[in-house]
Each structure stands twice: as C-alpha cells, then as structure tokens.
Design a protein around this motif. Structure first.
Motif, short mmCIF file in Angstrom:
data_model
loop_
_atom_site.label_atom_id
_atom_site.label_comp_id
_atom_site.label_asym_id
_atom_site.label_seq_id
_atom_site.Cartn_x
_atom_site.Cartn_y
_atom_site.Cartn_z
N ASN A 18 45.19 -10.12 -116.69
CA ASN A 18 45.38 -11.39 -117.38
C ASN A 18 44.34 -12.42 -116.94
O ASN A 18 43.76 -13.12 -117.77
N ASP A 19 44.11 -12.52 -115.64
CA ASP A 19 43.13 -13.47 -115.14
C ASP A 19 41.72 -13.11 -115.61
O ASP A 19 40.95 -13.98 -116.02
N LEU A 20 41.38 -11.81 -115.53
CA LEU A 20 40.06 -11.38 -115.98
C LEU A 20 39.85 -11.74 -117.45
O LEU A 20 38.79 -12.25 -117.84
N THR A 21 40.86 -11.50 -118.27
CA THR A 21 40.75 -11.80 -119.70
C THR A 21 40.61 -13.29 -119.93
O THR A 21 39.76 -13.74 -120.70
N GLN A 22 41.43 -14.06 -119.24
CA GLN A 22 41.39 -15.51 -119.40
C GLN A 22 40.02 -16.07 -119.02
O GLN A 22 39.44 -16.88 -119.74
N LEU A 23 39.49 -15.63 -117.89
CA LEU A 23 38.21 -16.14 -117.43
C LEU A 23 37.03 -15.60 -118.24
O LEU A 23 36.06 -16.31 -118.48
N THR A 24 37.11 -14.36 -118.67
CA THR A 24 36.02 -13.76 -119.44
C THR A 24 35.92 -14.38 -120.84
O THR A 24 34.83 -14.69 -121.32
N LEU A 25 37.07 -14.55 -121.47
CA LEU A 25 37.08 -15.05 -122.84
C LEU A 25 37.18 -16.58 -122.91
O LEU A 25 37.02 -17.14 -123.99
N GLY A 26 37.48 -17.23 -121.78
CA GLY A 26 37.63 -18.68 -121.80
C GLY A 26 38.84 -19.11 -122.61
O GLY A 26 38.81 -20.15 -123.27
N VAL A 27 39.90 -18.31 -122.55
CA VAL A 27 41.09 -18.56 -123.35
C VAL A 27 42.31 -18.67 -122.44
O VAL A 27 42.56 -17.77 -121.63
N ASP A 28 43.06 -19.73 -122.57
CA ASP A 28 44.30 -19.90 -121.83
C ASP A 28 45.36 -19.02 -122.47
O ASP A 28 45.71 -19.19 -123.64
N ARG A 29 45.87 -18.07 -121.72
CA ARG A 29 46.84 -17.12 -122.28
C ARG A 29 48.14 -17.78 -122.69
O ARG A 29 48.92 -17.22 -123.45
N ASP A 30 48.40 -18.98 -122.19
CA ASP A 30 49.64 -19.67 -122.53
C ASP A 30 49.48 -20.63 -123.70
O ASP A 30 50.44 -21.30 -124.09
N SER A 31 48.30 -20.71 -124.27
CA SER A 31 48.05 -21.60 -125.40
C SER A 31 48.52 -20.96 -126.70
O SER A 31 48.01 -19.91 -127.10
N GLU A 32 49.49 -21.59 -127.36
CA GLU A 32 49.97 -21.05 -128.63
C GLU A 32 48.86 -21.04 -129.68
O GLU A 32 48.82 -20.16 -130.53
N ALA A 33 47.95 -22.00 -129.59
CA ALA A 33 46.87 -22.08 -130.57
C ALA A 33 45.85 -20.95 -130.41
O ALA A 33 45.16 -20.60 -131.36
N LEU A 34 45.76 -20.39 -129.20
CA LEU A 34 44.74 -19.38 -128.93
C LEU A 34 45.31 -18.01 -128.59
O LEU A 34 44.56 -17.10 -128.25
N VAL A 35 46.61 -17.85 -128.67
CA VAL A 35 47.24 -16.59 -128.27
C VAL A 35 46.66 -15.40 -129.05
O VAL A 35 46.56 -14.30 -128.52
N HIS A 36 46.23 -15.61 -130.26
CA HIS A 36 45.67 -14.53 -131.08
C HIS A 36 44.30 -14.07 -130.57
O HIS A 36 43.85 -12.98 -130.91
N VAL A 37 43.65 -14.88 -129.73
CA VAL A 37 42.33 -14.54 -129.20
C VAL A 37 42.44 -13.81 -127.85
O VAL A 37 41.57 -13.03 -127.48
N PHE A 38 43.52 -14.05 -127.13
CA PHE A 38 43.72 -13.45 -125.80
C PHE A 38 44.00 -11.97 -125.96
O PHE A 38 45.04 -11.57 -126.48
N ASP A 39 43.05 -11.12 -125.52
CA ASP A 39 43.19 -9.68 -125.72
C ASP A 39 42.48 -8.92 -124.60
O ASP A 39 41.25 -8.96 -124.51
N GLU A 40 43.26 -8.22 -123.77
CA GLU A 40 42.68 -7.46 -122.66
C GLU A 40 41.80 -6.31 -123.13
O GLU A 40 41.04 -5.75 -122.35
N THR A 41 41.90 -5.93 -124.40
CA THR A 41 41.07 -4.85 -124.92
C THR A 41 39.78 -5.36 -125.57
O THR A 41 39.01 -4.56 -126.12
N ASN A 42 39.52 -6.64 -125.47
CA ASN A 42 38.27 -7.19 -125.97
C ASN A 42 37.12 -6.48 -125.25
O ASN A 42 37.19 -6.26 -124.04
N PRO A 43 36.06 -6.13 -125.96
CA PRO A 43 34.95 -5.41 -125.33
C PRO A 43 34.36 -6.11 -124.10
O PRO A 43 33.92 -5.44 -123.17
N ALA A 44 34.35 -7.42 -124.08
CA ALA A 44 33.82 -8.12 -122.90
C ALA A 44 34.67 -7.83 -121.67
O ALA A 44 34.16 -7.68 -120.56
#
Length: 131
Positions: A18-44
C-alpha cells in the motif's frame, strides 16, 4: 532504486504494497476522488518490485511483502512468486487461501518435483500471518 546501498545497512527488505503504491503513484489510498487510480498492479509498482527482488537477493538480502492485495488477488500472489519474493505477509483470515495460491504458482513455475534451475534462488514464497 538503491537496493545495494541499503543492503549494506539492513539485513532484508519489507515492502508495504500500500505504501509503495501510494508513494509511487502519488495517490492517497484513502481519497474517494482518487480510489480508482490506486492500484498495486500498476506497472510502475510491479516493476519496482521486480527490480528490487533480484538486486536485493544478489547481495544476500531477503525481500518480503505485506499488504492486503495478496489476500484478495490470487494473480498478484502469482506475480510475487514469479518475481522470486521470499515471503508474503497476509491477513490471518486469508492465510490458508494465499498459501494455496502461492503453492499453485510455484507448481506452475517449476512443475511438480522440479527445482529451480542451477544457479538461481529456490523460490520460497514463505507466508506469515500479520496482525
């Protein structure tokens, strides 16, 4: 990115997915507005894991991963096994299922009764239950 440098100071690596994804993608996993972007399977994110594992292991360090994704996604567990991860920490309620998924992924990767090719690390995909 600096696995070998950090390996001089630490005896192993623990990746919080979760932390790696949040920091890599610059997305707060608790943000309802960005929840669709938070994805541990993102290639980055997955490339970061795939880069870390062999580099850390080449200098004698283990790599473990903790996070909810392996508990919920058998394909992510398979990805981790294929990446050569040393251990996966999962929620207690999913331990048995994830262990089965990891075993199936190792069987698919190496076949029954086969070992890893000479000169490579034997995948362990050890599991521990996290509180």
């Amino acid at each position: 990115m600096l696995a070998e440098d950090f390996a001089e100071r630490f005896d192993g690596f623990s990746v919080g997915s979760n932390d790696l994804t949040q920091l890599t993608l610059g997305v707060d996993r608790d943000s309802e507005a960005l929840v669709h972007v938070f994805d541990e399977t993102n290639p980055a994110v997955t490339r970061s894991i795939q880069s870390l594992v062999p580099r850390a292991q080449s200098v004698g360090r283990t790599v473990g991963l903790c996070g909810r994704r392996p508990s919920d996604d058998p394909a992510f567990t398979e990805f981790l096994v294929k990446s050569g991860i040393d251990s996966i920490s999962v929620a207690p309620d999913s331990f048995a299922v994830v262990k089965q998924h990891a075993a199936a992924a190792e069987l698919n990767l190496h076949g029954e009764g086969r070992t890893a090719p000479p000169g490579t690390r034997q995948p362990q995909a050890g599991l521990s239950s996290s509180d």
